[in-house]
Scaffold this motif. Structure first.
Motif, PDB file in Angstrom:
ATOM      1  N   VAL A   1     -37.059   0.495 -10.674  1.00 40.27           N
ATOM      2  CA  VAL A   1     -37.349   0.244 -12.090  1.00 40.27           C
ATOM      3  C   VAL A   1     -38.077   1.449 -12.704  1.00 40.27           C
ATOM      4  CG1 VAL A   1     -38.357  -1.416 -13.700  1.00 40.27           C
ATOM      5  CG2 VAL A   1     -37.345  -2.219 -11.580  1.00 40.27           C
TER       6      VAL A   1
ATOM      7  N   GLU B 167     -28.376  -6.987 -17.019  1.00 43.26           N
ATOM      8  CA  GLU B 167     -29.108  -8.211 -16.684  1.00 43.26           C
ATOM      9  C   GLU B 167     -28.398  -9.010 -15.579  1.00 43.26           C
ATOM     10  OE1 GLU B 167     -31.700  -9.939 -19.639  1.00 43.26           O
ATOM     11  OE2 GLU B 167     -30.397 -11.681 -19.597  1.00 43.26           O
TER      12      GLU B 167
ATOM     13  N   TYR C 122     -38.924  -1.979  -5.661  1.00 43.76           N
ATOM     14  CA  TYR C 122     -38.889  -2.329  -7.090  1.00 43.76           C
ATOM     15  C   TYR C 122     -39.399  -1.149  -7.934  1.00 43.76           C
ATOM     16  CZ  TYR C 122     -40.253  -4.778 -11.420  1.00 43.76           C
ATOM     17  OH  TYR C 122     -40.421  -5.167 -12.735  1.00 43.76           O
TER      18      TYR C 122
ATOM     19  N   THR D 214     -34.246  -9.223 -17.011  1.00 48.78           N
ATOM     20  CA  THR D 214     -33.952  -7.908 -16.436  1.00 48.78           C
ATOM     21  C   THR D 214     -35.251  -7.292 -15.899  1.00 48.78           C
ATOM     22  OG1 THR D 214     -32.249  -7.658 -18.111  1.00 48.78           O
ATOM     23  CG2 THR D 214     -32.912  -5.664 -16.935  1.00 48.78           C
ATOM     24  N   TYR D 215     -35.245  -6.951 -14.637  1.00 48.18           N
ATOM     25  CA  TYR D 215     -36.403  -6.351 -13.959  1.00 48.18           C
ATOM     26  C   TYR D 215     -37.658  -7.237 -14.081  1.00 48.18           C
ATOM     27  CZ  TYR D 215     -33.148  -2.481 -14.384  1.00 48.18           C
ATOM     28  OH  TYR D 215     -32.019  -1.713 -14.348  1.00 48.18           O
TER      29      TYR D 215
ATOM     30  N   LYS E 218     -26.281  -7.797 -13.442  1.00 52.75           N
ATOM     31  CA  LYS E 218     -26.301  -7.004 -12.206  1.00 52.75           C
ATOM     32  C   LYS E 218     -27.654  -7.197 -11.485  1.00 52.75           C
ATOM     33  CE  LYS E 218     -25.002  -3.371  -9.540  1.00 52.75           C
ATOM     34  NZ  LYS E 218     -25.917  -3.503  -8.452  1.00 52.75           N
ATOM     35  N   TRP E 219     -28.732  -7.191 -12.270  1.00 45.82           N
ATOM     36  CA  TRP E 219     -30.067  -7.382 -11.681  1.00 45.82           C
ATOM     37  C   TRP E 219     -30.160  -8.747 -11.014  1.00 45.82           C
ATOM     38  CZ3 TRP E 219     -33.785  -4.750  -9.749  1.00 45.82           C
ATOM     39  CH2 TRP E 219     -35.043  -5.301  -9.542  1.00 45.82           C
TER      40      TRP E 219
ATOM     41  N   TYR F 273     -37.399 -11.037  -7.361  1.00 43.89           N
ATOM     42  CA  TYR F 273     -36.884  -9.860  -6.654  1.00 43.89           C
ATOM     43  C   TYR F 273     -37.671  -9.801  -5.349  1.00 43.89           C
ATOM     44  CZ  TYR F 273     -36.071  -5.088  -5.220  1.00 43.89           C
ATOM     45  OH  TYR F 273     -35.731  -3.982  -4.486  1.00 43.89           O
TER      46      TYR F 273
ATOM     47  N   ASP G 139     -28.252  -8.665  -7.790  1.00 41.97           N
ATOM     48  CA  ASP G 139     -28.989  -7.912  -6.762  1.00 41.97           C
ATOM     49  C   ASP G 139     -30.165  -8.734  -6.233  1.00 41.97           C
ATOM     50  OD1 ASP G 139     -27.235  -5.895  -7.223  1.00 41.97           O
ATOM     51  OD2 ASP G 139     -28.634  -4.591  -8.296  1.00 41.97           O
ATOM     52  N   CYS G 140     -30.864  -9.388  -7.160  1.00 43.86           N
ATOM     53  CA  CYS G 140     -32.017 -10.214  -6.749  1.00 43.86           C
ATOM     54  C   CYS G 140     -31.538 -11.350  -5.843  1.00 43.86           C
ATOM     55  CB  CYS G 140     -32.727 -10.807  -7.966  1.00 43.86           C
ATOM     56  SG  CYS G 140     -33.665  -9.608  -8.896  1.00 43.86           S
TER      57      CYS G 140
END
Ligand code: NA7
Length: 535
Positions: free
Chosen positions: A517, A468, A513, A411-412, A470-471, A506, A474-475
């Protein structure tokens, strides 16, 4: 030493990421921090990559810490692209300036980490067999650190010297007059080839995929540039962190095909003269990494320059890429020119594959090359490789190896569901950028989460699986719209046999970002679960 030592935080690694994490968490937050470093000194990648020609190909004004204005002012860099020795000296200076060595155990890796659900703490075992527990685990193990050793048959039978660029001996390797074979033509390969071509008796370059390469336009550092940056240091730092690549130059907002062919040529020529691969890709036009037509315009220009440089038509043909330009952009002064030297021979290993290493050298399908030295410039098991070298177990006995079997994700780019209070600096699905200033940004974010946990009396924090996933989606959406997923390279895992070929980044840029974030922090960490303190 007691059987088990309890600390607040364990930090793994003392490269750019780990040094700043130790400083921030120990001196900024006042925590009891223990760091481990498997090398004998600080520096991470810059400790190990001592091969001839090793230097940053990011301009130094962005290849340093930007959170400490006084440090920026006091350290005097000498060149536009600092060489390995100078970067290592800088990192040693930082370690001394912040008095970090007393908190670091050198020559000590971390072998095993287990999250104890009963105590809510991490249990850490070092390579020396010592045991620690920590509430928080911060891993600055390196994006490009786990070496990729190709499995050539007969590697152990070679009687000469053999080195990997990223595990180069600390003592000098002199190749004067020797017969040298270099396998690999990425950033490391092109640097070592250009340098060794000056003294090697015979240099054989074993190239698998031809690369685009832009001049670096290297030279002494312009002191006026650094003074100008210093005069508006905060503004400069903001501009680096709000850009796409965080390379410290102004990126172009102009799509390549929106201007005339003449104007494109003029801009490309100007970028070529300014030098730097990332600058060429991101400062000439906005869409070279995204739009196939823009990419083709750029590669046509680069091929034209290549054809003007390399004299032998056969060699030129082998050096000319046929792919899109979507590996990590290279820059190097004089790389292609080395192929005009009589002592340099290019071997195309797609045409004439390496069969084995022998006692005497390298045997390809059609020839045998007798060598004194073999250099493996074959890169890294990037992004996820170092995390997976450590035996790491999260909740429910699930290991990181199991969690990441299909594809590494975080995540992120910093935290993994099921691994509470474990933070990765530049882990999978972090931003695809220049690293040092982004490391600082992530460490600051991590420090804020840790502070939030402690101030609110929680034991731990972790992302939910929902956020997680979803990230990751998106990435992927962003990455698969770029050209970087269409060409084989470490960026998508295709350089290592057996590694998942997928998105690892990402790719929306550091500015976006940071907003996203950073916004999560400002909104009180939606998508994260905080566990109450255990008694
Ligand atoms: P890279 O960029 O991954 O380059 C590795 C090179 O080694 C590349 O030319 C590869 O060819 C080649 N390679 C890898 N395995 C083999 C085998 N088995 N046979 C022949 N050639 C091989 O690593 P670097 O160390 O140069 O740079 C990595 C990053 O570090 C760099 O991007 C900077 O960010 C710093 P391929 O292109 O895969 O065909």
């Amino acid at each position: 030493m007691p059987e088990v030592v309890d600390v607040d935080v364990v930090v793994i690694g003392t490269g750019f990421a780990g040094i700043y994490a130790l400083h921030k968490l120990r001196d900024g937050l006042g925590l009891n921090v223990q760091s481990f470093e498997e090398a004998q000194g600080v520096g991470g990648t810059w400790f190990w990559n001592t091969y001839p020609g090793a230097r940053s190909d990011t301009e130094v004004n962005a290849y340093c810490y930007l959170s400490d204005k006084e440090l920026f002012k006091e350290w005097k860099w000498s060149e536009r692209y600092p060489r390995q020795k100078e970067i290592l000296a800088y990192l040693n200076h930082c370690a001394d300036r912040w008095d970090l060595r007393r908190s670091i155990q050198f020559d000590t890796g971390v072998d095993k980490t287990i999250f104890n659900e009963g105590t809510g703490r991490w249990e850490i075992t070092t390579s020396k067999g010592n045991r620690f527990t920590a509430q928080f685990l911060v891993e600055g193990v390196g994006l490009l650190s786990s070496t990729n050793y190709p499995d050539f048959p007969g590697t152990n039978s070679f009687k000469g010297e053999i080195y990997h660029t990223a595990r180069w001996p600390q003592s000098e390797v002199d190749v004067s007059g020797k017969r040298v074979g270099v396998i690999g033509t990425g950033s490391s390969g092109t640097q070592v080839i250009t340098e060794m071509a000056k003294t090697a008796g015979e240099l054989y370059v074993f190239q698998r995929t031809p690369q685009y390469c832009v001049p670096a336009n290297h030279g002494p550092l312009d002191p006026d540039k650094m003074s100008l940056i210093f005069s508006d240091f905060d503004g400069y730092r903001d501009s680096v962190l709000s850009s796409v690549t965080s390379f410290g130059f102004e990126e172009s907002p102009v799509p390549a095909m929106s201007v005339s062919a003449e104007e494109r040529e003029r801009v490309f020529e100007d970028s070529w003269n300014k030098g730097n691969g990332f600058r060429f890709m991101f400062a000439s036009f906005s869409d070279i990494g995204v739009d196939p037509d823009a990419n083709k315009a750029a590669t046509d220009f680069l091929k034209k320059k290549l054809a003007e440089t390399v004299k032998d038509p056969e060699t030129l043909k082998k050096l000319t890429p046929t792919d899109l330009w979507a590996k990590r952009p290279l820059c190097n002064d004089g790389y292609f020119e080395t192929f005009n030297q009589d002592n340099v021979t290019l071997v195309d290993v797609k045409e004439d594959p390496i069969i084995e290493l022998t006692e005497k050298g390298i045997r390809t399908e059609n020839s045998e090359y007798e060598l004194d030295v073999i250099v493996l410039a074959t890169g890294f098991d990037a992004v996820s490789g170092m995390y997976l070298k450590i035996d790491q177990t999260g909740r429910g006995g699930v290991t990181l190896q199991q969690k990441w079997a299909d594809r590494p994700h975080a995540t992120y780019g910093m935290m993994a569901a099921g691994f509470p209070n474990m933070f990765m600096i530049y882990g999978p699905m972090g931003p695809f950028t220049n690293q040092p200033p982004v490391h600082e940004w992530q460490v600051d974010w991590i420090a804020d989460v840790i502070q939030h946990v402690r101030e609110n009396g929680y034991q731990s924090v972790e992302p939910t699986k929902v956020v997680e996933e979803k990230w990751m989606e998106d990435c992927d959406e962003i990455a698969y719209a770029t050209l970087f997923m269409k060409v084989n390279s470490w960026i998508n895992g295709s350089n290592v046999v057996g590694k998942p070929v997928t998105n690892y980044f990402y790719m929306g840029g550091m500015g976006a970002y940071g907003e996203l974030v950073g916004g999560v922090r400002n909104e009180g960490y939606p998508g994260f679960e905080f566990d109450p303190a255990l008694n």
